[in-house]
Scaffold this active site. Structure first.
Site, mmCIF file in Angstrom:
data_model
loop_
_atom_site.group_PDB
_atom_site.id
_atom_site.type_symbol
_atom_site.label_atom_id
_atom_site.label_comp_id
_atom_site.label_asym_id
_atom_site.label_seq_id
_atom_site.Cartn_x
_atom_site.Cartn_y
_atom_site.Cartn_z
ATOM 1 N N ASP A 11 41.303 33.680 40.043
ATOM 2 C CA ASP A 11 41.496 34.027 41.446
ATOM 3 C C ASP A 11 41.110 32.806 42.291
ATOM 4 O O ASP A 11 40.342 31.951 41.843
ATOM 5 C CB ASP A 11 40.607 35.223 41.788
ATOM 6 C CG ASP A 11 40.681 35.635 43.243
ATOM 7 O OD1 ASP A 11 41.774 35.537 43.836
ATOM 8 O OD2 ASP A 11 39.644 36.045 43.781
ATOM 9 N N ASP A 176 36.844 38.190 41.654
ATOM 10 C CA ASP A 176 35.653 38.838 42.211
ATOM 11 C C ASP A 176 35.948 40.229 42.767
ATOM 12 O O ASP A 176 35.033 40.875 43.290
ATOM 13 C CB ASP A 176 35.015 37.965 43.297
ATOM 14 C CG ASP A 176 35.924 37.794 44.516
ATOM 15 O OD1 ASP A 176 37.128 37.575 44.322
ATOM 16 O OD2 ASP A 176 35.418 37.870 45.647
#
Length: 209
Positions: A11, A176
Site C-alpha cells: 500500500d 494498514d
C-alpha cells in the site's frame, strides 16, 4: 510462508508514506471546507474524493466540484496542496527494504487507492529526496484511478495478481487498512497489517523474507 512468497504488494499511504490526517484536515479547512473532518477518512474515501480515486472524474472536475463545496473558485494548486497535506513522511527504511527484496528476486508492486494529484508528487523526482520517483522502487504500480477500481473491492486485487502473473498463495500484501487486508485474505493472499507509519521492515513476516 517465506518460502512460498514470490510476489509482494505494498500500500502507499500508511505503509510507504506515513499519513498525517490532522495536517490534511487543517489544509482542507484552510481552503474553506467547513466539514473537512467529516468528509475525510484515512481509509475510506467517499463522494467527490472517491470519484477521483476510482477514476470516475478527472482533476479538473474534482477542482470544480471542490470549488462548489467550499463556495469559492479554487485553483488547481489549491487542490494539489490540500491533497499533498496527507503526506507525513516517506518511510526511507521501507524504500531501502523494498529495493533489497527486488534484488533478492521478489516481484514487488504498489497497490494503492490514490489519485492524480497525489501521484503528481509521488511519481516525480522529488518523491524520495534523492531524485527518484516511486516507480524507481517498484516493478509496477497498480493505482485505483487507473485501474478504475478501489480497495477493498476484490476486482483490483485480481487485476494485480493477473498483472504480476502471481497466484494468491504466493503473494504477500502489506496495508494498514483492516478492511483491505480482510479482502486480500479472503482471496487467499498472505497479509500484514501494520499501523500507519509503523516500521514494517521489523515485522516477523518481513524479516524472514
Amino acid at each position: 510462508m517465506a518460502q512460498s512468497i514470490r510476489n509482494i504488494a505494498f500500500d502507499l499511504g500508511g505503509v510507504v508514506i506515513e499519513l498525517n490526517m490532522e495536517q490534511a484536515i487543517k489544509a482542507f479547512e484552510r481552503i474553506g471546507m467547513k466539514d473537512a473532518r467529516q468528509q475525510l477518512d484515512a481509509y475510506t474515501q467517499k463522494g467527490l474524493f472517491a470519484d477521483l480515486e476510482s477514476g470516475k472524474i478527472d482533476t479538473e472536475t474534482f477542482r470544480e466540484g471542490l470549488s462548489r463545496i467550499v463556495g469559492r473558485e479554487l485553483s488547481m494548486e489549491d487542490c494539489y496542496e490540500a491533497v499533498h497535506a496527507y503526506v507525513g513522511r516517506v518511510q526511507k527504511q521501507g524504500l531501502i527494504r523494498i529495493m533489497e527484496l527486488r534484488k533478492k528476486g521478489y516481484k514487488v508492486c504498489l497497490l494503492s487507492n490514490t489519485n492524480p494529484l497525489m501521484m503528481q508528487w509521488v511519481d516525480s523526482n522529488d518523491f524520495d529526496g534523492e531524485g527518484h520517483p516511486i516507480s524507481h522502487y517498484f516493478d509496477k504500480l497498480y493505482l485505483s484511478y487507473e485501474c478504475k477500481a478501489m480497495k477493498p473491492s476484490p476486482e483490483i486485487f485480481k487485476m494485480m495478481l493477473d498483472g504480476q502473473e502471481a497466484r494468491p498463495e504466493e503473494t504477500l500484501f502489506i496495508d494498514d487498512s483492516q478492511k483491505n487486508v480482510e479482502t486480500a485474505a479472503n482471496l487467499g493472499i498472505h497479509t500484514v497489517c501494520p499501523e500507519n507509519g509503523q516500521d514494517w521492515t521489523c515485522l516477523p513476516e518481513i524479516v524472514c523474507l
